[in-house]
Design a protein around this motif. Structure first.
Motif, PDB file in Angstrom:
ATOM      1  N   LYS A   7      -7.905  -9.463   1.916  1.00 57.00           N
ATOM      2  CA  LYS A   7      -8.932  -8.692   2.628  1.00 57.00           C
ATOM      3  C   LYS A   7      -8.394  -7.333   3.050  1.00 57.00           C
ATOM      4  O   LYS A   7      -9.085  -6.318   2.938  1.00 57.00           O
ATOM      5  N   LYS A   8      -7.146  -7.328   3.544  1.00 59.03           N
ATOM      6  CA  LYS A   8      -6.530  -6.057   3.947  1.00 59.03           C
ATOM      7  C   LYS A   8      -6.395  -5.119   2.752  1.00 59.03           C
ATOM      8  O   LYS A   8      -6.636  -3.920   2.865  1.00 59.03           O
ATOM      9  N   MET A   9      -5.992  -5.681   1.608  1.00 59.20           N
ATOM     10  CA  MET A   9      -5.842  -4.875   0.398  1.00 59.20           C
ATOM     11  C   MET A   9      -7.181  -4.281  -0.024  1.00 59.20           C
ATOM     12  O   MET A   9      -7.273  -3.082  -0.325  1.00 59.20           O
ATOM     13  N   ASN A  11      -9.819  -3.771   1.829  1.00 60.28           N
ATOM     14  CA  ASN A  11     -10.229  -2.768   2.818  1.00 60.28           C
ATOM     15  C   ASN A  11      -9.513  -1.442   2.593  1.00 60.28           C
ATOM     16  O   ASN A  11     -10.129  -0.377   2.671  1.00 60.28           O
ATOM     17  N   ARG A  12      -8.211  -1.505   2.304  1.00 67.20           N
ATOM     18  CA  ARG A  12      -7.451  -0.268   2.076  1.00 67.20           C
ATOM     19  C   ARG A  12      -7.912   0.414   0.788  1.00 67.20           C
ATOM     20  O   ARG A  12      -8.042   1.648   0.741  1.00 67.20           O
ATOM     21  N   ILE A  13      -8.182  -0.342  -0.258  1.00 60.81           N
ATOM     22  CA  ILE A  13      -8.692   0.228  -1.505  1.00 60.81           C
ATOM     23  C   ILE A  13     -10.011   0.943  -1.230  1.00 60.81           C
ATOM     24  O   ILE A  13     -10.239   2.061  -1.705  1.00 60.81           O
ATOM     25  N   ASN A  14     -10.870   0.310  -0.443  1.00 60.47           N
ATOM     26  CA  ASN A  14     -12.171   0.912  -0.113  1.00 60.47           C
ATOM     27  C   ASN A  14     -12.004   2.178   0.727  1.00 60.47           C
ATOM     28  O   ASN A  14     -12.704   3.171   0.507  1.00 60.47           O
ATOM     29  N   GLU A  15     -11.083   2.148   1.683  1.00 64.48           N
ATOM     30  CA  GLU A  15     -10.814   3.340   2.504  1.00 64.48           C
ATOM     31  C   GLU A  15     -10.390   4.509   1.614  1.00 64.48           C
ATOM     32  O   GLU A  15     -10.885   5.632   1.769  1.00 64.48           O
ATOM     33  N   LEU A  16      -9.461   4.221   0.709  1.00 66.99           N
ATOM     34  CA  LEU A  16      -8.978   5.275  -0.183  1.00 66.99           C
ATOM     35  C   LEU A  16     -10.084   5.772  -1.114  1.00 66.99           C
ATOM     36  O   LEU A  16     -10.163   6.962  -1.411  1.00 66.99           O
ATOM     37  N   TYR A  17     -10.927   4.872  -1.565  1.00 63.67           N
ATOM     38  CA  TYR A  17     -12.041   5.267  -2.435  1.00 63.67           C
ATOM     39  C   TYR A  17     -12.966   6.240  -1.707  1.00 63.67           C
ATOM     40  O   TYR A  17     -13.330   7.289  -2.241  1.00 63.67           O
ATOM     41  N   HIS A  18     -13.337   5.876  -0.479  1.00 61.37           N
ATOM     42  CA  HIS A  18     -14.260   6.730   0.280  1.00 61.37           C
ATOM     43  C   HIS A  18     -13.618   8.075   0.616  1.00 61.37           C
ATOM     44  O   HIS A  18     -14.298   9.112   0.557  1.00 61.37           O
ATOM     45  N   LYS A  19     -12.334   8.048   0.926  1.00 64.74           N
ATOM     46  CA  LYS A  19     -11.651   9.312   1.210  1.00 64.74           C
ATOM     47  C   LYS A  19     -11.604  10.176  -0.050  1.00 64.74           C
ATOM     48  O   LYS A  19     -11.809  11.387   0.008  1.00 64.74           O
ATOM     49  N   LYS A  20     -11.355   9.546  -1.189  1.00 68.46           N
ATOM     50  CA  LYS A  20     -11.311  10.280  -2.456  1.00 68.46           C
ATOM     51  C   LYS A  20     -12.658  10.942  -2.732  1.00 68.46           C
ATOM     52  O   LYS A  20     -12.721  12.094  -3.174  1.00 68.46           O
ATOM     53  N   HIS A  37      -4.682  -1.077  -6.623  1.00 69.94           N
ATOM     54  CA  HIS A  37      -5.654  -1.446  -7.650  1.00 69.94           C
ATOM     55  C   HIS A  37      -5.003  -2.361  -8.694  1.00 69.94           C
ATOM     56  O   HIS A  37      -5.587  -3.394  -9.074  1.00 69.94           O
ATOM     57  N   GLN A  38      -3.811  -2.012  -9.141  1.00 71.86           N
ATOM     58  CA  GLN A  38      -3.108  -2.839 -10.133  1.00 71.86           C
ATOM     59  C   GLN A  38      -2.791  -4.218  -9.569  1.00 71.86           C
ATOM     60  O   GLN A  38      -2.922  -5.231 -10.268  1.00 71.86           O
ATOM     61  N   GLU A  39      -2.368  -4.272  -8.317  1.00 68.35           N
ATOM     62  CA  GLU A  39      -2.068  -5.549  -7.663  1.00 68.35           C
ATOM     63  C   GLU A  39      -3.329  -6.408  -7.559  1.00 68.35           C
ATOM     64  O   GLU A  39      -3.299  -7.605  -7.823  1.00 68.35           O
TER      65      GLU A  39
END
Length: 82
Positions: A7-9, A11-20, A37-39
């Protein structure tokens, strides 16, 4: 990977996506995004493979038609006795 870590992973992927999308990512953040993303993909594939290997297929007449490859994997894991 624990469910909490997953879940943490995500959430962090989503945070980075929105920031991008809003302002872009630094080189460091882009590397982190790619690594996460690879993980995530690696874990998804491992889980999917396990689900497929554990699958038993029965036709409409009640006869098992599981592939030999899946049966072999199930035997190796001790899930089959035949």
């Amino acid at each position: 990977m624990t469910e909490d870590n997953e879940k943490k992973m995500i959430n962090r992927i989503n945070e980075l996506y929105h920031k991008k999308e809003k302002e872009g990512l630094s080189d460091e953040e882009e590397k982190e995004r790619e690594k996460l993303h690879q993980e995530f993909i690696k874990n998804f594939r491992a889980g999917f493979k396990q689900d497929v290997e554990n699958l038993v297929i029965i036709d409409k007449n009640g006869k098992e038609i599981t592939s030999e490859k899946a049966k072999k994997a199930q035997r190796k894991k001790g899930l089959r006795k035949d």
